[in-house]
Design an enzyme around this catalytic site. Structure first.
Site, short mmCIF file in Angstrom:
data_model
loop_
_atom_site.label_atom_id
_atom_site.label_comp_id
_atom_site.label_asym_id
_atom_site.label_seq_id
_atom_site.Cartn_x
_atom_site.Cartn_y
_atom_site.Cartn_z
N LYS A 87 0.84 -1.19 0.00
CA LYS A 87 0.00 0.00 0.00
C LYS A 87 0.88 1.24 0.00
CE LYS A 87 -4.39 1.04 2.28
NZ LYS A 87 -5.14 0.82 3.53
O1 G3P Z 1 -9.26 1.80 4.01
C1 G3P Z 1 -9.18 3.13 4.43
C2 G3P Z 1 -9.83 3.28 5.71
O2 G3P Z 1 -9.12 2.59 6.71
C3 G3P Z 1 -10.14 4.64 6.18
O3 G3P Z 1 -11.34 4.51 6.84
O4 G3P Z 1 -13.11 5.13 8.38
O5 G3P Z 1 -10.72 5.81 8.83
O6 G3P Z 1 -12.02 6.88 7.02
P1 G3P Z 1 -11.82 5.65 7.82
#
Ligand code: G3P
Length: 217
Positions: A87
């Site tokens: 990643k």
């Molecule tokens: O895959 C990306 C993710 O981990 C971000 O999610 O909920 O932290 O915006 P969030």
């Protein structure tokens, strides 16, 4: 549509795997820290533990932000397990790293994507996956789903093979909406996946079927 779970929690990964619909896992440094996984060696071991639970792709994020550092870290991550996808953040050196890894046959997931232009660059650099964060766009009053549609349109115009991995999914409707506009993959919490199961008419219907069956027994 592929289903990835967005967590570093081994119990939740096992639950999703046992449900039989899991195609992979995404993690990031914040998700690792949330599980108390810190320190380079512990983090590397945790990636291997995750790979040993699921059959599909497991995204492991580089921490370096310079090209040589990303290459060094990415090669170590890719060597950990054949299921690892490296990643890489959508920054200038990240684009160069995506191209480097593509040329070496190392699969990548370009993360922190918030615009169609960034997604176009990631595809041109040969990313395996591109991760637009729809929930974080919604958080700032911008239509995250629209970004998925725009990227789908652009990739289809040119036949880019980079898979659109809808990330920062927060709830069940995000999954359904992303499926409608043609995201290749979604990554979200277990709760969003389990939300797909639920309908009150299913519960009411099952209760009645069982009650009627029991009348005759
Ligand atoms: O895959 C990306 C993710 O981990 C971000 O999610 O909920 O932290 O915006 P969030």
């Amino acid at each position: 549509m592929k289903f990835f779970i967005d967590t570093a929690n081994l119990d939740q990964i096992k639950d999703a795997q046992e449900l039989g619909v899991l195609d992979g896992v995404t993690t990031n440094p914040s998700l690792m820290a949330k599980e108390g996984i810190t320190g380079r060696n512990n983090i590397l071991k945790h990636y291997v533990d995750i790979c040993n639970i699921v059959d599909g792709d497991v995204s492991a994020e580089v921490i370096a932000t310079d090209l040589q550092g990303m290459i060094r870290e990415g090669e170590v991550l890719a060597d950990l397990h054949e299921q690892i996808v490296v990643k890489v953040p959508m920054i200038r050196d990240g684009v160069k790293a995506l191209k480097y890894f593509a040329d070496k046959g190392i699969r990548t997931n370009c993360t922190l994507v918030f615009s169609p232009g960034q997604a176009l660059l990631a595809a041109k650099a040969g990313a395996t996956y591109v991760s637009p964060f729809i929930g974080r766009l919604d958080d700032i009053s911008t239509d995250g789903l629209n970004l998925i549609s725009e990227i789908r349109h652009i990739y289809d115009n040119y036949g880019y093979e980079t898979e659109i991995l809808a990330a920062s999914i927060r709830h069940t409707m995000h999954i359904i909406d992303c499926a409608k506009v043609g995201a290749d993959v979604m990554t979200g919490p277990l709760s969003a996946i389990e939300g797909l199961l639920k309908h009150p008419l299913t519960d009411i219907g099952l209760e009645k079927f069982l009650a009627d069956y029991n009348k005759g027994n």
